[in-house]
Design an enzyme around this catalytic site. Structure first.
Site, PDB file in Angstrom:
ATOM      1  N   VAL A 156       0.860  -1.193   0.000  1.00 22.29           N
ATOM      2  CA  VAL A 156       0.000   0.000   0.000  1.00 22.29           C
ATOM      3  C   VAL A 156       0.897   1.245   0.000  1.00 22.29           C
ATOM      4  O   VAL A 156       1.657   1.458   0.943  1.00 22.29           O
ATOM      5  CB  VAL A 156      -0.936   0.011   1.226  1.00 22.29           C
ATOM      6  CG1 VAL A 156      -1.769   1.288   1.236  1.00 22.29           C
ATOM      7  CG2 VAL A 156      -1.845  -1.218   1.228  1.00 22.29           C
ATOM      8  N   HIS A 191       3.166   3.604   6.331  1.00 28.34           N
ATOM      9  CA  HIS A 191       2.514   2.989   7.487  1.00 28.34           C
ATOM     10  C   HIS A 191       3.526   2.178   8.275  1.00 28.34           C
ATOM     11  O   HIS A 191       4.453   1.582   7.700  1.00 28.34           O
ATOM     12  CB  HIS A 191       1.329   2.112   7.076  1.00 28.34           C
ATOM     13  CG  HIS A 191       1.640   1.106   6.012  1.00 28.34           C
ATOM     14  ND1 HIS A 191       1.739   1.440   4.671  1.00 28.34           N
ATOM     15  CD2 HIS A 191       1.898  -0.225   6.078  1.00 28.34           C
ATOM     16  CE1 HIS A 191       2.021   0.361   3.965  1.00 28.34           C
ATOM     17  NE2 HIS A 191       2.146  -0.674   4.795  1.00 28.34           N
TER      18      HIS A 191
END
Ligand code: AMP
Length: 115
Positions: free
Chosen positions: A97, A101
């Site tokens: 993604v 993160h």
């Protein structure tokens, strides 16, 4: 905010997530495919594609990911047992993604293998 970014959509409240923490700059939610009993993703609300995009002046943002993960590890009862923090970056880093993160993973004995 890139419309096609799923983590931007979660941060905006436009896509569902099991949110465990949020403030003005960050949001944390449970991974949809957990690799351990606790698997939480901590993200900046701002769209930053990966750690490769971080620059000087973003120390608070980068450090905030770790401080929030550390607090969540305490809440999850993992502080004394141990846990793992991971940031995947780019293709060879197996980043899926493209929104920065930090993975907080724990709640079971993890192996030493990282690759
Ligand atoms: P990475 O390989 O570091 O990019 O990890 C991306 C992580 O995001 C994976 O562990 C996915 O299971 C997780 N993920 C993808 N989409 C979602 C979603 N909609 N909600 C929660 N976790 C997600």
């Amino acid at each position: 905010m890139p419309d096609e970014c799923i983590f931007c959509r979660i941060a905006a409240g436009e896509a569902p997530a099991d949110v465990v923490y949020e403030d003005e700059n960050f949001i944390a939610f449970r991974d949809i495919l957990p690799q351990a009993p606790t698997h939480i993703l901590v993200i900046p609300r701002m769209h930053i594609a990966s750690s490769a995009e971080l620059g000087r002046g973003q120390e608070q943002l980068a450090g905030g990911l770790i401080i929030i993960a550390k607090s969540l590890a305490e809440k999850e009862g993992m502080a004394h047992r141990g846990y793992r923090l991971v940031i995947n970056c780019g293709s060879e880093g197996a980043q899926q993604v493209p929104h920065l993160h930090l993975h907080l993973i724990g709640g079971r004995q993890l192996s030493g293998a990282l690759g």
